[in-house]
Scaffold this motif. Structure first.
Motif, PDB file in Angstrom:
ATOM      1  N   GLY A   1       0.824  -1.203   0.000  1.00 25.70           N
ATOM      2  CA  GLY A   1       0.000   0.000   0.000  1.00 25.70           C
ATOM      3  C   GLY A   1       0.855   1.249   0.000  1.00 25.70           C
ATOM      4  O   GLY A   1       1.751   1.400  -0.820  1.00 25.70           O
ATOM      5  N   PRO A   2       0.626   2.157   0.955  1.00 20.25           N
ATOM      6  CA  PRO A   2       1.348   3.414   0.995  1.00 20.25           C
ATOM      7  C   PRO A   2       2.620   3.382   1.857  1.00 20.25           C
ATOM      8  O   PRO A   2       3.206   4.424   2.132  1.00 20.25           O
ATOM      9  CB  PRO A   2       0.322   4.353   1.619  1.00 20.25           C
ATOM     10  CG  PRO A   2      -0.400   3.482   2.597  1.00 20.25           C
ATOM     11  CD  PRO A   2      -0.500   2.134   1.902  1.00 20.25           C
ATOM     12  N   ASP A   3       3.071   2.184   2.265  1.00 21.37           N
ATOM     13  CA  ASP A   3       4.170   2.091   3.234  1.00 21.37           C
ATOM     14  C   ASP A   3       5.551   2.455   2.693  1.00 21.37           C
ATOM     15  O   ASP A   3       6.456   2.740   3.470  1.00 21.37           O
ATOM     16  CB  ASP A   3       4.244   0.680   3.819  1.00 21.37           C
ATOM     17  CG  ASP A   3       3.043   0.366   4.694  1.00 21.37           C
ATOM     18  OD1 ASP A   3       2.371   1.301   5.146  1.00 21.37           O
ATOM     19  OD2 ASP A   3       2.774  -0.832   4.898  1.00 21.37           O
ATOM     20  N   VAL A   4       5.744   2.415   1.376  1.00 18.98           N
ATOM     21  CA  VAL A   4       7.068   2.684   0.799  1.00 18.98           C
ATOM     22  C   VAL A   4       6.909   3.721  -0.323  1.00 18.98           C
ATOM     23  O   VAL A   4       7.100   3.422  -1.494  1.00 18.98           O
ATOM     24  CB  VAL A   4       7.715   1.389   0.255  1.00 18.98           C
ATOM     25  CG1 VAL A   4       9.166   1.640  -0.125  1.00 18.98           C
ATOM     26  CG2 VAL A   4       7.614   0.251   1.257  1.00 18.98           C
ATOM     27  N   PRO A   5       6.559   4.948   0.048  1.00 20.52           N
ATOM     28  CA  PRO A   5       6.327   5.963  -0.995  1.00 20.52           C
ATOM     29  C   PRO A   5       7.641   6.418  -1.642  1.00 20.52           C
ATOM     30  O   PRO A   5       8.703   6.378  -1.026  1.00 20.52           O
ATOM     31  CB  PRO A   5       5.677   7.105  -0.228  1.00 20.52           C
ATOM     32  CG  PRO A   5       6.173   6.968   1.164  1.00 20.52           C
ATOM     33  CD  PRO A   5       6.342   5.489   1.388  1.00 20.52           C
ATOM     34  N   LEU A   6       7.524   6.793  -2.904  1.00 18.64           N
ATOM     35  CA  LEU A   6       8.642   7.349  -3.654  1.00 18.64           C
ATOM     36  C   LEU A   6       8.263   8.741  -4.133  1.00 18.64           C
ATOM     37  O   LEU A   6       7.090   9.099  -4.169  1.00 18.64           O
ATOM     38  CB  LEU A   6       8.976   6.465  -4.858  1.00 18.64           C
ATOM     39  CG  LEU A   6       9.422   5.040  -4.572  1.00 18.64           C
ATOM     40  CD1 LEU A   6       9.602   4.282  -5.878  1.00 18.64           C
ATOM     41  CD2 LEU A   6      10.705   5.014  -3.771  1.00 18.64           C
ATOM     42  N   LYS A   7       9.258   9.500  -4.511  1.00 22.71           N
ATOM     43  CA  LYS A   7       8.996  10.817  -5.094  1.00 22.71           C
ATOM     44  C   LYS A   7       9.532  10.811  -6.503  1.00 22.71           C
ATOM     45  O   LYS A   7      10.620  10.292  -6.741  1.00 22.71           O
ATOM     46  CB  LYS A   7       9.667  11.908  -4.266  1.00 22.71           C
ATOM     47  CG  LYS A   7       8.999  12.058  -2.928  1.00 22.71           C
ATOM     48  CD  LYS A   7       9.517  13.258  -2.198  1.00 22.71           C
ATOM     49  CE  LYS A   7       8.793  13.291  -0.854  1.00 22.71           C
ATOM     50  NZ  LYS A   7       8.958  14.426  -0.098  1.00 22.71           N
ATOM     51  N   PRO A   8       8.822  11.346  -7.465  1.00 17.48           N
ATOM     52  CA  PRO A   8       7.509  11.952  -7.345  1.00 17.48           C
ATOM     53  C   PRO A   8       6.433  10.906  -7.043  1.00 17.48           C
ATOM     54  O   PRO A   8       6.657   9.714  -7.185  1.00 17.48           O
ATOM     55  CB  PRO A   8       7.277  12.597  -8.703  1.00 17.48           C
ATOM     56  CG  PRO A   8       8.087  11.805  -9.652  1.00 17.48           C
ATOM     57  CD  PRO A   8       9.292  11.345  -8.867  1.00 17.48           C
ATOM     58  N   LYS A   9       5.286  11.391  -6.649  1.00 17.24           N
ATOM     59  CA  LYS A   9       4.175  10.548  -6.203  1.00 17.24           C
ATOM     60  C   LYS A   9       3.811   9.469  -7.223  1.00 17.24           C
ATOM     61  O   LYS A   9       3.463   8.353  -6.865  1.00 17.24           O
ATOM     62  CB  LYS A   9       2.959  11.418  -5.915  1.00 17.24           C
ATOM     63  CG  LYS A   9       1.830  10.673  -5.272  1.00 17.24           C
ATOM     64  CD  LYS A   9       0.573  11.507  -5.130  1.00 17.24           C
ATOM     65  CE  LYS A   9       0.808  12.713  -4.277  1.00 17.24           C
ATOM     66  NZ  LYS A   9      -0.434  13.414  -3.947  1.00 17.24           N
ATOM     67  N   ALA A  10       3.922   9.788  -8.506  1.00 19.32           N
ATOM     68  CA  ALA A  10       3.561   8.828  -9.548  1.00 19.32           C
ATOM     69  C   ALA A  10       4.396   7.546  -9.461  1.00 19.32           C
ATOM     70  O   ALA A  10       3.917   6.465  -9.805  1.00 19.32           O
ATOM     71  CB  ALA A  10       3.714   9.463 -10.922  1.00 19.32           C
ATOM     72  N   LEU A  11       5.623   7.635  -8.973  1.00 20.33           N
ATOM     73  CA  LEU A  11       6.467   6.440  -8.829  1.00 20.33           C
ATOM     74  C   LEU A  11       5.994   5.529  -7.710  1.00 20.33           C
ATOM     75  O   LEU A  11       6.359   4.346  -7.670  1.00 20.33           O
ATOM     76  CB  LEU A  11       7.921   6.850  -8.593  1.00 20.33           C
ATOM     77  CG  LEU A  11       8.627   7.535  -9.755  1.00 20.33           C
ATOM     78  CD1 LEU A  11      10.044   7.916  -9.363  1.00 20.33           C
ATOM     79  CD2 LEU A  11       8.636   6.662 -10.989  1.00 20.33           C
TER      80      LEU A  11
END
Length: 81
Positions: free
Chosen positions: A61-71
């Motif tokens: 889910g949202p636990d490993v966000p990358l930047k930019p958000k689309a990644l």
């Protein structure tokens, strides 16, 4: 490439999302959406001839966000040795 180079190996497919809360889709949470992403990748791989029994699924889910958000809106395929 997976079928030819890694035949007989186990494959893990992980689904990810961005950190935005779910508002409009039919998914209960980002974890559900991440799992659906992983499942879709698995179905694609099975359609290309890989054995579905050797493919495991997970959702981060949202636990490993990358930047930019689309990644952050991604699926990852990992070959397990």
């Amino acid at each position: 490439v997976l079928k030819d180079k890694y035949s007989g190996k186990y494959i893990r497919v992980a689904g990810f999302t961005d950190t935005d809360p779910i508002k409009r889709s039919g998914f209960k949470s980002n974890y559900h959406l991440g799992f659906d992403r992983a499942f879709s990748v698995r179905e694609y791989l099975v359609g290309k001839g890989l054995d579905g029994k050797s493919i495991s699924l997970s959702s981060f889910g949202p636990d490993v966000p990358l930047k930019p958000k689309a990644l952050s809106r991604r699926g990852e395929v990992i070959v397990v040795d």
